[in-house]
Design a protein around this motif. Structure first.
Motif, mmCIF file in Angstrom:
data_model
loop_
_atom_site.group_PDB
_atom_site.id
_atom_site.type_symbol
_atom_site.label_atom_id
_atom_site.label_comp_id
_atom_site.label_asym_id
_atom_site.label_seq_id
_atom_site.Cartn_x
_atom_site.Cartn_y
_atom_site.Cartn_z
ATOM 1 N N ASP A 177 0.957 -1.144 0.109
ATOM 2 C CA ASP A 177 -0.025 0.067 0.085
ATOM 3 C C ASP A 177 0.992 1.242 0.111
ATOM 4 O OD1 ASP A 177 1.059 0.329 2.598
ATOM 5 O OD2 ASP A 177 -0.662 -0.324 3.476
ATOM 6 N N GLN A 178 0.406 2.487 0.177
ATOM 7 C CA GLN A 178 0.960 3.591 0.245
ATOM 8 C C GLN A 178 1.867 3.855 1.248
ATOM 9 O OE1 GLN A 178 1.219 5.928 -2.385
ATOM 10 N NE2 GLN A 178 0.222 4.243 -3.618
ATOM 11 N N GLN A 179 1.857 3.230 2.443
ATOM 12 C CA GLN A 179 2.689 3.216 3.600
ATOM 13 C C GLN A 179 3.755 2.001 3.488
ATOM 14 O OE1 GLN A 179 -0.943 3.437 3.866
ATOM 15 N NE2 GLN A 179 -0.376 5.694 3.990
ATOM 16 N N GLY A 180 3.874 1.289 2.292
ATOM 17 C CA GLY A 180 4.945 0.234 2.235
ATOM 18 C C GLY A 180 4.516 -1.008 2.941
ATOM 19 N N LYS A 181 3.383 -1.226 3.179
ATOM 20 C CA LYS A 181 3.018 -2.472 3.946
ATOM 21 C C LYS A 181 2.404 -3.373 2.839
ATOM 22 C CE LYS A 181 4.627 -1.118 7.753
ATOM 23 N NZ LYS A 181 5.920 -1.643 8.314
ATOM 24 N N ALA A 182 2.539 -4.629 3.106
ATOM 25 C CA ALA A 182 2.065 -5.608 2.394
ATOM 26 C C ALA A 182 0.601 -5.784 2.554
ATOM 27 C CB ALA A 182 2.458 -7.186 2.839
ATOM 28 N N LEU A 183 -0.240 -6.047 1.228
ATOM 29 C CA LEU A 183 -1.568 -6.164 1.197
ATOM 30 C C LEU A 183 -2.276 -7.232 2.020
ATOM 31 C CD1 LEU A 183 -1.977 -4.756 -2.482
ATOM 32 C CD2 LEU A 183 -2.347 -3.367 -0.284
ATOM 33 N N PHE A 184 -1.306 -8.418 1.725
ATOM 34 C CA PHE A 184 -1.502 -9.664 2.430
ATOM 35 C C PHE A 184 0.013 -10.254 2.377
ATOM 36 C CE2 PHE A 184 -2.641 -9.972 -2.022
ATOM 37 C CZ PHE A 184 -1.725 -11.244 -2.453
ATOM 38 N N PRO A 185 -0.100 -11.340 3.379
ATOM 39 C CA PRO A 185 1.100 -12.179 3.446
ATOM 40 C C PRO A 185 1.796 -12.506 2.199
ATOM 41 C CG PRO A 185 -0.146 -12.857 5.345
ATOM 42 C CD PRO A 185 -1.116 -11.968 4.128
ATOM 43 N N GLY A 186 3.139 -12.042 1.888
ATOM 44 C CA GLY A 186 3.947 -12.550 0.720
ATOM 45 C C GLY A 186 3.472 -11.687 -0.577
ATOM 46 N N SER A 187 2.700 -10.592 -0.193
ATOM 47 C CA SER A 187 2.034 -9.974 -1.669
ATOM 48 C C SER A 187 3.182 -8.991 -2.193
ATOM 49 C CB SER A 187 0.621 -9.124 -1.127
ATOM 50 O OG SER A 187 1.320 -8.132 -0.400
ATOM 51 N N PRO A 188 3.994 -8.469 -1.351
ATOM 52 C CA PRO A 188 5.215 -7.748 -2.084
ATOM 53 C C PRO A 188 5.945 -8.348 -3.244
ATOM 54 C CG PRO A 188 5.066 -7.262 0.115
ATOM 55 C CD PRO A 188 4.276 -8.524 0.032
ATOM 56 N N LYS A 189 5.942 -7.821 -4.385
ATOM 57 C CA LYS A 189 6.566 -8.555 -5.486
ATOM 58 C C LYS A 189 7.890 -8.438 -5.435
ATOM 59 C CE LYS A 189 4.848 -10.350 -8.337
ATOM 60 N NZ LYS A 189 3.963 -10.674 -9.475
ATOM 61 N N ALA A 190 8.776 -9.046 -4.473
ATOM 62 C CA ALA A 190 10.119 -9.526 -4.337
ATOM 63 C C ALA A 190 10.205 -11.161 -4.650
ATOM 64 C CB ALA A 190 10.763 -9.070 -3.355
ATOM 65 N N GLU A 191 10.845 -11.605 -5.620
ATOM 66 C CA GLU A 191 10.954 -12.901 -5.879
ATOM 67 C C GLU A 191 12.267 -13.507 -5.878
ATOM 68 O OE1 GLU A 191 7.736 -14.198 -9.218
ATOM 69 O OE2 GLU A 191 8.045 -11.834 -9.276
ATOM 70 N N ALA A 192 12.739 -14.695 -5.617
ATOM 71 C CA ALA A 192 13.949 -15.333 -5.665
ATOM 72 C C ALA A 192 13.724 -16.166 -6.980
ATOM 73 C CB ALA A 192 14.388 -15.996 -4.577
ATOM 74 N N LEU A 193 14.310 -15.886 -7.936
ATOM 75 C CA LEU A 193 14.156 -16.711 -9.181
ATOM 76 C C LEU A 193 15.142 -18.041 -9.110
ATOM 77 C CD1 LEU A 193 13.952 -14.004 -12.179
ATOM 78 C CD2 LEU A 193 12.141 -14.806 -10.500
ATOM 79 N N ASP A 194 16.169 -17.747 -8.298
ATOM 80 C CA ASP A 194 16.855 -18.857 -8.019
ATOM 81 C C ASP A 194 17.830 -18.466 -6.777
ATOM 82 O OD1 ASP A 194 19.337 -17.504 -9.247
ATOM 83 O OD2 ASP A 194 18.942 -18.522 -10.984
ATOM 84 N N ASP A 195 18.739 -19.175 -6.316
ATOM 85 C CA ASP A 195 19.408 -18.496 -5.174
ATOM 86 C C ASP A 195 20.307 -17.091 -5.378
ATOM 87 O OD1 ASP A 195 18.769 -20.577 -3.758
ATOM 88 O OD2 ASP A 195 20.697 -21.777 -3.888
ATOM 89 N N HIS A 196 20.544 -16.794 -6.553
ATOM 90 C CA HIS A 196 21.597 -15.607 -6.888
ATOM 91 C C HIS A 196 20.747 -14.807 -8.050
ATOM 92 C CE1 HIS A 196 24.590 -18.796 -5.640
ATOM 93 N NE2 HIS A 196 24.552 -17.672 -4.711
ATOM 94 N N THR A 197 19.692 -14.718 -7.964
ATOM 95 C CA THR A 197 18.665 -13.896 -8.927
ATOM 96 C C THR A 197 17.360 -13.298 -8.374
ATOM 97 O OG1 THR A 197 19.474 -15.322 -10.691
ATOM 98 C CG2 THR A 197 17.840 -13.745 -11.177
ATOM 99 N N LEU A 198 17.511 -12.012 -8.114
ATOM 100 C CA LEU A 198 16.360 -11.348 -7.501
ATOM 101 C C LEU A 198 15.758 -10.448 -8.333
ATOM 102 C CD1 LEU A 198 15.046 -9.996 -4.596
ATOM 103 C CD2 LEU A 198 16.738 -8.232 -4.771
#
Length: 558
Positions: A179-200
């Motif tokens: 949201d506008q305060q930088g808080k997750a809309l629900f658990p795990g919702s922020p779109k930060a993904e580990a495509l593999d161990d060394h790819t963000l």
């Protein structure tokens, strides 16, 4: 692999500053000068040559630092308040955090130079709404556990957890799924993904240029998941972890004397190479004593990369030190105008044309500054060179008349250090018939009063970056008296959506044209800091230090 070259005026000579762009992993050679072996010099090498042969930066032909057990003494004018980068708003903490933890990239010269640090390379994805970072596979936490993309994802989810309460808890508001305060809309919702161990992979709400992100969000730092995964987010601030923080940076935390000293050991396993010292001691020294302590040899380096004013420069040079100008003019000063009381663009333009910027620059910087027409940092390809303002009293009078100025007396607030500039403005504007009363107060009262709408005009300074829209918040105003013009947001959104470099540059120039026509502020001058080069500590990138992005792993003290 795409790269751009940017021109920066240095000592009257064009100097190429190279920015790492999508997927780029190191600087290209310069094209305008050559070394003794016939190879092109980097911008840092030429800077070194121009500053008396003292090396500032790390050219490709310099190998790993020799092993050294020496102690580097780092002076700071005030104490830190936290070792958590998301729970501090002070540079005094960030200088320490920068050594213990890792940034994704090194940002130097106001962001004109961006080089790999925790990430080896990066590129845009998903039409510009995502960035993929390829992390260095050799990076390890100080306890020997490998750093992975999962640690970065863990950090995003921890800080954006609604239960986590920190001073910078809204840091990840730019990510999709918050949201506008930088808080997750629900658990795990922020779109930060580990495509593999060394790819963000990070996915944003808007199109985001990788280098803009790396400059403006340079304090994005990862925490070790294996040490913090069991901590209650609501109790993160008070976690035992902060008594002995474990990072992956060039220095390892050893001890703390609260409010006075932090001791760190060199990380001999740092993935970018071992530092050329054994211990780094961060001491709090009164601001009034920093410079004299440095000249006396009691400290090797002090906050803001050993920056000094004109008087101190003379003292340093008389003492045999080398003083060098920074590569980028990262200081910007403006006359802030209350858009709710000075509503006419013509009146604001009249004030702009009437101001003697050269006189103010001389008074404030003793000749070190250059009069400004726009806020964009000189040296950037986005700097609109077509906009020029020379003092024109007759034109100012015509614009004041066109704006229907009614003789009202406006209040001009200044702190003690800027009272001389306010007096110059008063004299300049009296020539065209515009009246002001000057109020001199302390800096905090000046800023608070202007933001609250108590005053009409103020002189304010800022730290500029290479982000072409760094000044957008200045245009709009985060206070009660900023302009209400929606065109600023519309133009900015068009810029953010445009991925073609030339089209984007054209839009940014157009944005500056619009700002110039509306005159929400009066640009005064750009200034680059001057650095006193340490006699005891070599290979310091002072241009990075100004952005609290020290290259500590490259430092060497015999």
């Amino acid at each position: 692999m795409k790269k751009t070259k940017q021109i920066l005026s240095f000592a009257g000579v064009p100097v190429l500053i190279l920015m790492v762009l999508a997927g780029c992993g190191k600087e290209e050679p310069r094209q305008s000068a050559q070394g003794s072996n016939g190879t092109a010099l980097t911008a840092q090498e030429e800077f070194a040559a121009r500053s008396g042969g003292v090396h500032i930066g790390t050219p490709e032909n310099v190998g790993p630092r020799p092993y050294s057990e020496s102690t580097v003494y780092y002076g700071s004018g005030a104490a830190w308040d936290s070792f958590n980068p998301y729970d501090t708003g002070t540079m005094y903490s960030l200088w320490i955090i920068d050594k213990i933890f890792d940034h994704l990239a090194v940002t130097s010269a106001g962001g004109l130079i961006v080089k790999p640090r925790a990430a080896d390379s990066w590129e845009s994805a998903d039409g510009g709404k995502a960035i993929i970072f390829h992390l260095n596979p050799n990076s390890k936490w100080h306890d020997g556990v490998p750093v992975t993309a999962h640690d970065w994802v863990f950090t995003v989810n921890l800080i954006s957890n609604p239960e986590t309460v920190l001073s910078s808890g809204n840091f990840f508001r730019f990510l999709e799924g918050t949201d506008q305060q930088g808080k997750a809309l629900f658990p795990g919702s922020p779109k930060a993904e580990a495509l593999d161990d060394h790819t963000l992979k990070l996915t944003f709400k808007n199109i985001t240029i990788p280098e803009d992100f790396l400059v403006t969000q340079r304090n994005f730092i990862a925490f070790p998941e294996h040490l913090l995964k069991d901590v209650n987010p609501a109790e993160l601030r008070s976690a035992e972890f902060w008594k002995n923080p474990v990072g992956s940076g060039p220095c390892i935390f050893e001890s703390e004397l609260v409010g006075s000293q932090v001791v760190m050991k060199a990380n001999r396993e740092y993935h970018l190479g071992q530092p050329g010292f054994g211990t780094l001691i961060y001491n709090v020294v009164a601001n009034s004593n920093l410079f004299s302590s440095f000249l006396a040899g009691d400290i090797d380096i002090f906050g803001f990369g050993n920056m000094v004013n004109t008087e101190e420069r003379q003292i340093a040079e008389q003492a045999g030190f080398t003083v060098a100008d920074a590569l980028a003019k990262t200081s910007f000063s403006e006359i802030k105008l209350n858009a709710q009381t000075i509503t006419s663009p013509e009146i604001r333009q009249a004030l702009h044309y009437a101001v003697d910027k050269e006189a103010i620059s001389q008074s404030r910087t003793f000749g070190a500054g250059i009069p400004a027409a726009v806020a964009t940092m000189p040296g950037s390809e986005y700097f609109n060179t077509s906009i020029k303002v020379e003092r024109d009293v007759e034109k100012a009078r015509e614009l004041l008349k066109k704006g229907a100025y009614d003789g009202r007396v406006y209040t001009f607030v200044a702190d003690q250090g800027r009272a001389d500039a306010a007096a110059i403005c008063q004299q300049n504007w009296a020539e065209i018939g515009f009246k002001i009363d000057i109020v001199v107060t302390d800096a905090a009262s000046m800023l608070a009063g202007f933001r609250d709408g108590k005053y009409d005009i103020a002189i304010i300074g800022h730290s500029a970056t290479a982000d072409p829209l760094w000044y957008l918040s200045l245009v709009k105003g985060s206070d009660a008296n900023g302009p209400r013009d929606p065109a600023y947001d519309i133009l900015a959104e068009e810029i953010q959506k445009e991925l073609d470099p030339e089209k984007r540059k054209k839009l940014i120039w157009e944005f500056q044209d619009y700002v110039f026509a509306q005159t929400p502020w009066i640009p005064l001058y750009h200034q680059g800091p001057k650095n006193v080069i340490s006699k005891t500590l070599a290979y310091v990138d002072y241009n990075a230090g100004q952005m609290i992005s020290d290259n500590a792993w490259e430092w060497y003290k015999p």
